[in-house]
Design a protein around this motif. Sequence first.
Motif, PDB file in Angstrom:
ATOM      1  N   TRP A 213      -8.449 -53.016 -32.616  1.00 33.25           N
ATOM      2  CA  TRP A 213      -9.927 -52.485 -32.898  1.00 33.25           C
ATOM      3  C   TRP A 213     -10.729 -53.167 -31.681  1.00 33.25           C
ATOM      4  O   TRP A 213     -10.842 -54.335 -31.674  1.00 33.25           O
ATOM      5  CB  TRP A 213     -10.444 -53.127 -34.130  1.00 33.25           C
ATOM      6  CG  TRP A 213      -9.758 -52.356 -35.441  1.00 33.25           C
ATOM      7  CD1 TRP A 213     -10.098 -51.086 -36.080  1.00 33.25           C
ATOM      8  CD2 TRP A 213      -8.778 -52.840 -36.137  1.00 33.25           C
ATOM      9  NE1 TRP A 213      -9.629 -50.810 -37.062  1.00 33.25           N
ATOM     10  CE2 TRP A 213      -8.579 -51.891 -37.125  1.00 33.25           C
ATOM     11  CE3 TRP A 213      -7.705 -53.958 -36.002  1.00 33.25           C
ATOM     12  CZ2 TRP A 213      -7.499 -51.981 -37.988  1.00 33.25           C
ATOM     13  CZ3 TRP A 213      -6.814 -54.171 -36.750  1.00 33.25           C
ATOM     14  CH2 TRP A 213      -6.501 -53.357 -37.945  1.00 33.25           C
ATOM     15  N   GLN A 219     -19.891 -49.115 -30.649  1.00 34.08           N
ATOM     16  CA  GLN A 219     -18.774 -48.473 -31.063  1.00 34.08           C
ATOM     17  C   GLN A 219     -18.272 -48.799 -32.451  1.00 34.08           C
ATOM     18  O   GLN A 219     -18.394 -49.764 -33.028  1.00 34.08           O
ATOM     19  CB  GLN A 219     -17.551 -49.093 -30.070  1.00 34.08           C
ATOM     20  CG  GLN A 219     -17.729 -48.504 -28.344  1.00 34.08           C
ATOM     21  CD  GLN A 219     -16.534 -48.974 -27.681  1.00 34.08           C
ATOM     22  OE1 GLN A 219     -15.780 -49.623 -28.243  1.00 34.08           O
ATOM     23  NE2 GLN A 219     -16.617 -48.782 -26.528  1.00 34.08           N
ATOM     24  N   ASN A 220     -17.710 -47.656 -32.683  1.00 33.46           N
ATOM     25  CA  ASN A 220     -17.089 -47.671 -34.121  1.00 33.46           C
ATOM     26  C   ASN A 220     -15.611 -48.187 -34.175  1.00 33.46           C
ATOM     27  O   ASN A 220     -14.753 -47.579 -33.563  1.00 33.46           O
ATOM     28  CB  ASN A 220     -17.253 -46.053 -34.697  1.00 33.46           C
ATOM     29  CG  ASN A 220     -16.427 -46.312 -36.156  1.00 33.46           C
ATOM     30  OD1 ASN A 220     -15.818 -47.095 -36.769  1.00 33.46           O
ATOM     31  ND2 ASN A 220     -16.956 -45.351 -37.009  1.00 33.46           N
ATOM     32  N   GLU A 222     -13.211 -48.589 -36.090  1.00 32.02           N
ATOM     33  CA  GLU A 222     -12.029 -47.778 -36.696  1.00 32.02           C
ATOM     34  C   GLU A 222     -11.830 -46.653 -35.895  1.00 32.02           C
ATOM     35  O   GLU A 222     -10.689 -46.310 -35.801  1.00 32.02           O
ATOM     36  CB  GLU A 222     -12.427 -47.493 -38.252  1.00 32.02           C
ATOM     37  CG  GLU A 222     -11.252 -46.760 -38.781  1.00 32.02           C
ATOM     38  CD  GLU A 222      -9.978 -47.683 -38.940  1.00 32.02           C
ATOM     39  OE1 GLU A 222      -8.841 -47.139 -38.856  1.00 32.02           O
ATOM     40  OE2 GLU A 222     -10.091 -48.961 -38.902  1.00 32.02           O
ATOM     41  N   ALA A 223     -12.912 -46.023 -35.623  1.00 31.61           N
ATOM     42  CA  ALA A 223     -12.573 -44.710 -34.734  1.00 31.61           C
ATOM     43  C   ALA A 223     -11.992 -44.798 -33.450  1.00 31.61           C
ATOM     44  O   ALA A 223     -11.278 -43.912 -32.919  1.00 31.61           O
ATOM     45  CB  ALA A 223     -13.977 -43.977 -34.835  1.00 31.61           C
ATOM     46  N   ASN A 224     -12.317 -45.981 -32.764  1.00 34.47           N
ATOM     47  CA  ASN A 224     -11.602 -46.264 -31.552  1.00 34.47           C
ATOM     48  C   ASN A 224     -10.483 -47.196 -31.614  1.00 34.47           C
ATOM     49  O   ASN A 224      -9.990 -47.537 -30.523  1.00 34.47           O
ATOM     50  CB  ASN A 224     -12.680 -46.841 -30.703  1.00 34.47           C
ATOM     51  CG  ASN A 224     -13.851 -46.058 -30.358  1.00 34.47           C
ATOM     52  OD1 ASN A 224     -13.673 -45.263 -29.458  1.00 34.47           O
ATOM     53  ND2 ASN A 224     -14.966 -46.218 -31.107  1.00 34.47           N
TER      54      ASN A 224
END
Length: 365
Positions: A213, A219-220, A222-224
């Motif tokens: 992570w 920045q997110n 979990e999304a990245n």
Amino acid sequence: MILDRYFARRFIQSFLVIGLVFLGLVLLIDLIEQLRRFEGFEVSMGQLIGLTLLNAPAAISEILPLLMILSTIVLFVGLARSSELVVTRAIGRSGIRALVGPVLVAMVIGVLAVTTLNPIVAATAVRYQSLADTYRNGGPSVLSLSEEGLWLRQGDSSGQSVIHATGFGGDGVTLFDVTILSFGPEGSAQRRTIAESAQLQEGKWLLNKAKVWPLKVGQNPEANAVHHERIEMPTSLTQERIRDSLGRRETVSIYDLPQTIEQLQQAGFSTKRHKVWLQVELARPLFLVSMVLVGAAFTMRHTRFGGTGLAVLSAVLLGFTLYFTRNFAQILGENGQIPVALAAWAPPVAAILLTFGLLLHAEDG
């Protein structure tokens, strides 16, 4: 009692003088060693002197038996040359009775070495390792064992990383259920990594089934997040350093040794070395007393008989023999060849009995 206090005071004076002389020699030799060890690194003379001073308690603790036997030799050779031993026997007091003061002082010094010097050595050894890692790699590399598992901290010029593992293999270099937090040089969090296992190879961790992570601002995480079947992470740790850190008994205070032994057992590591070290430390006062008896056995004689130099040499050689015998028994205990109690307590008890026999044989009543 007055005579006992007099002998005790003379023994303490000899011990302090010899101790200061050896401390000066130890500091000089260790400073030269630090200059050699950190050659090529940007380390100032003040920092090297600091490292040398941190090593001093461990050096004094190691040479305590030698200080004891030399102090005893100086004491009784001086008493023999001034004929004070002759006067002591003339008033009806045996030579063995004259040993009460020095023996009690040696016992007190031994107890202080266990209860006070041992924790100081443990604290300074940890501090020395931390500073040495900082000077070499830009940050300390720390290993800690607790009920939650294994904690590692490694650092270099690119930042710091904290590694946590709930379990690890018997080889000491395979970690399971690993979590890694990576920080930049300025201290901000960079990324978080979890992996099923991590294997330490030369200059890197090999992470298996890992998820990363990014923790950058804006920045997110979990999304990245990115999954990796296998990923490498550089490290300054080595297999030998991890094993040495787990096995370095000198960095653990005697008050923390029982808990450390329990934690190592729960983690699956061998605890023989730590158990033997604990018993050896507890037996240290008896061993120091045996060194006093060794020195007295060969020097409680009048100088008119001659052979003082040979007697001193014999005392020192016997002292070194007993010292190396104790170390050999300690190694046998750590390897499981003999019981732990026998490895720790048999050498000092045997040394006391041997030297006491020599004193009785030489005593003329």
